[in-house]
Design a protein around this motif. Structure first.
Motif, PDB file in Angstrom:
ATOM      1  N   ARG A 182       5.223   2.336 -12.262  1.00  0.00           N
ATOM      2  CA  ARG A 182       6.128   2.753 -11.187  1.00  0.00           C
ATOM      3  C   ARG A 182       5.345   3.293 -10.002  1.00  0.00           C
ATOM      4  NH1 ARG A 182      10.833   1.527  -9.275  1.00  0.00           N
ATOM      5  NH2 ARG A 182      11.658   1.518 -11.405  1.00  0.00           N
ATOM      6  N   ALA A 183       4.294   4.056 -10.263  1.00  0.00           N
ATOM      7  CA  ALA A 183       3.479   4.602  -9.173  1.00  0.00           C
ATOM      8  C   ALA A 183       2.811   3.482  -8.377  1.00  0.00           C
ATOM      9  CB  ALA A 183       2.430   5.551  -9.744  1.00  0.00           C
ATOM     10  N   ILE A 184       2.334   2.445  -9.066  1.00  0.00           N
ATOM     11  CA  ILE A 184       1.694   1.316  -8.379  1.00  0.00           C
ATOM     12  C   ILE A 184       2.710   0.567  -7.525  1.00  0.00           C
ATOM     13  CG2 ILE A 184       0.613  -0.944  -8.736  1.00  0.00           C
ATOM     14  CD1 ILE A 184      -0.769   0.280 -11.205  1.00  0.00           C
TER      15      ILE A 184
ATOM     16  N   MET B 170       1.849  -3.778   2.601  1.00  0.00           N
ATOM     17  CA  MET B 170       1.430  -2.387   2.682  1.00  0.00           C
ATOM     18  C   MET B 170       2.075  -1.727   3.899  1.00  0.00           C
ATOM     19  SD  MET B 170      -0.529  -2.345   0.041  1.00  0.00           S
ATOM     20  CE  MET B 170      -1.528  -0.861   0.173  1.00  0.00           C
ATOM     21  N   ALA B 171       1.768  -0.439   4.094  1.00  0.00           N
ATOM     22  CA  ALA B 171       2.347   0.305   5.214  1.00  0.00           C
ATOM     23  C   ALA B 171       1.971  -0.305   6.558  1.00  0.00           C
ATOM     24  CB  ALA B 171       1.903   1.765   5.141  1.00  0.00           C
ATOM     25  N   ASP B 172       0.790  -0.947   6.626  1.00  0.00           N
ATOM     26  CA  ASP B 172       0.345  -1.563   7.885  1.00  0.00           C
ATOM     27  C   ASP B 172       0.908  -2.956   8.104  1.00  0.00           C
ATOM     28  OD1 ASP B 172      -1.022  -2.975   5.982  1.00  0.00           O
ATOM     29  OD2 ASP B 172      -3.028  -2.425   6.671  1.00  0.00           O
ATOM     30  N   GLY B 173       1.761  -3.423   7.176  1.00  0.00           N
ATOM     31  CA  GLY B 173       2.379  -4.735   7.317  1.00  0.00           C
ATOM     32  C   GLY B 173       1.597  -5.865   6.685  1.00  0.00           C
ATOM     33  N   GLU B 174       0.371  -5.589   6.261  1.00  0.00           N
ATOM     34  CA  GLU B 174      -0.454  -6.622   5.635  1.00  0.00           C
ATOM     35  C   GLU B 174      -0.092  -6.755   4.157  1.00  0.00           C
ATOM     36  OE1 GLU B 174      -2.658  -8.617   7.157  1.00  0.00           O
ATOM     37  OE2 GLU B 174      -2.033  -7.705   9.056  1.00  0.00           O
TER      38      GLU B 174
ATOM     39  N   GLU C 214      -7.890  -8.094  -3.138  1.00  0.00           N
ATOM     40  CA  GLU C 214      -8.728  -6.933  -2.838  1.00  0.00           C
ATOM     41  C   GLU C 214      -7.893  -5.651  -2.822  1.00  0.00           C
ATOM     42  OE1 GLU C 214      -8.650  -9.719  -1.186  1.00  0.00           O
ATOM     43  OE2 GLU C 214     -10.621 -10.576  -1.651  1.00  0.00           O
ATOM     44  N   GLY C 215      -6.706  -5.737  -2.232  1.00  0.00           N
ATOM     45  CA  GLY C 215      -5.817  -4.573  -2.211  1.00  0.00           C
ATOM     46  C   GLY C 215      -5.370  -4.196  -3.610  1.00  0.00           C
TER      47      GLY C 215
ATOM     48  N   VAL D 254       5.780  -0.945  -2.166  1.00  0.00           N
ATOM     49  CA  VAL D 254       7.147  -1.335  -1.854  1.00  0.00           C
ATOM     50  C   VAL D 254       7.703  -0.384  -0.814  1.00  0.00           C
ATOM     51  CG1 VAL D 254       9.488  -1.622  -2.758  1.00  0.00           C
ATOM     52  CG2 VAL D 254       7.529  -2.317  -4.135  1.00  0.00           C
ATOM     53  N   ASP D 255       8.420  -0.923   0.200  1.00  0.00           N
ATOM     54  CA  ASP D 255       9.010  -0.100   1.246  1.00  0.00           C
ATOM     55  C   ASP D 255       9.955   0.937   0.665  1.00  0.00           C
ATOM     56  OD1 ASP D 255       7.664  -1.585   3.094  1.00  0.00           O
ATOM     57  OD2 ASP D 255       9.347  -2.929   3.508  1.00  0.00           O
ATOM     58  N   VAL D 256      10.229   1.945   1.483  1.00  0.00           N
ATOM     59  CA  VAL D 256      11.145   2.999   1.047  1.00  0.00           C
ATOM     60  C   VAL D 256      12.523   2.428   0.732  1.00  0.00           C
ATOM     61  CG1 VAL D 256      12.270   5.158   1.747  1.00  0.00           C
ATOM     62  CG2 VAL D 256       9.899   4.716   2.420  1.00  0.00           C
TER      63      VAL D 256
END
Length: 356
Positions: free
Chosen positions: A330-332, A302-306, A311-312, A337-339
């Protein structure tokens, strides 16, 4: 060199002896070019002698040796002149330059060959990627009630999914993950995908189909490779699903706002044992959605690196429940996924939507 506290005359004597020793070595050693350079350096450092003066002194060495031998009544062989020494040194330098040029040429040849091999390998990998894409459902054809997405961490992938009609209102589907990555996984993926589509046209029972594929994989698998796989049939008119799992991650059954259930594997992966039995599980979609996925989704950061983890995953599925089916996978994936699109593992997701 002489000690710092030595007398001036002693110091000078040591310097003269050092220079004389190197001057004599010019006529004795093999590496004459290095010896000449050392003599020039020492004479310039100790006596402020120029290169031209140094060469003159070296020229006198051979003549002085001949004169000294004559004066002492000794017979010596023909002495090498300094001009001959210089020619020999220059010849050695030329040979070294030729050797360097040959090494440079050989390096250029090796680099060129490496680039040709790399280009050929790139073409072959691109061809393999195109073959893999041909084994996946056509992205340009949207069938009602089902959608999927495959993102590979490398040029070729070890994940795949597939679906196709098997009679009126019924759709066969599968999602699988081959152990490992790279070309070996891609080859086993291609074989498993082909077996599913070929055998599945005649065998509509997911458990029996997995058993058939398992025996084929077991007989020909290599290096301990295996395949985790979910296979099923959905009746799109009634919403009934028959599902079998070979060691794969649990399929997630989601309602509009909550988790309805999960369907974990009750049999080992394909290729482990030829006699494995793959029991079917039958349930009603109840107007919800069934999500099939590979571990690349759970391991995405995720964006926070986790990592996403289970659960996510449930949270993300709830957040995207209202997105149209054709856009949801695609939205999921975009949400995890990173940019730059970098993945640690292949990511595959398939969604089966029940009739509202």
């Amino acid at each position: 060199g002489p000690p710092e506290d030595a007398e001036y005359a002693t110091k000078m004597l040591c310097k003269v002896a050092t220079c004389a020793d190197w001057m004599a070595s010019v006529y004795r050693c093999q590496d004459k070019r290095t010896a000449i350079q050392q003599v020039r350096t020492l004479l310039a450092e100790h006596f402020d002698v120029s290169a031209e003066q140094c060469d003159y002194l070296l020229q006198q060495v051979a003549e002085s040796v001949a004169e000294a031998a004559t004066a002492m009544g000794m017979r010596v062989g023909e002495q090498q002149t300094f001009d001959q020494v210089l020619r020999e040194a220059n010849l050695r330098l030329a040979e070294e330059n030729l050797s360097y040029q040959e090494l440079t040429w050989r390096l250029e040849q090796a680099l060129g060959e490496r680039d040709r091999y790399a280009e050929e390998l790139h073409r072959e990998l691109e061809l393999a990627r195109e073959v893999q894409k041909s084994l996946l459902p056509d992205a340009g054809i949207n069938l009602p009630g089902i959608a999927g997405l495959n993102l590979s961490a490398k040029v070729v992938s070890g994940d795949f999914f597939d679906y196709y009609p098997v009679g009126e209102n019924r759709m066969a589907f599968c999602l699988a993950d081959v152990s490992g990555k790279g070309m070996n996984a891609a080859l086993l993926m291609a074989k498993t995908a082909s077996l599913f589509r070929c055998l599945g046209k005649g065998i509509h029972d997911p458990g029996k189909l997995l058993a058939m594929i398992n025996r084929e994989i077991f007989e020909t698998s290599f290096r301990g490779m295996f395949v985790t796989m979910l296979a099923g049939v959905v009746d799109q008119s009634s919403g009934e699903v028959t599902l079998a799992s070979a060691g794969h991650l649990p399929a997630v059954h989601m309602g509009c706002v909550a988790l309805i259930g999960e369907y974990p594997a009750k049999a080992p992966p394909l290729g482990i044992s030829p006699d494995s039995i793959f029991p079917n599980e039958t349930f009603d979609l109840q107007g919800g959605c069934l999500y099939l996925y590979t571990d690349g989704l759970l391991e995405a950061r995720m964006a926070d690196g986790e990592r996403l983890e289970r659960e996510g995953l449930i949270r993300v599925l709830k957040e995207h429940a209202s997105v149209p089916l054709s856009e949801r996978s695609r939205a999921i994936s975009d949400s995890v996924v990173d940019v730059d699109g970098m993945l640690e593992d292949d990511l595959t997701l398939m969604i089966i939507e029940g009739k509202k």
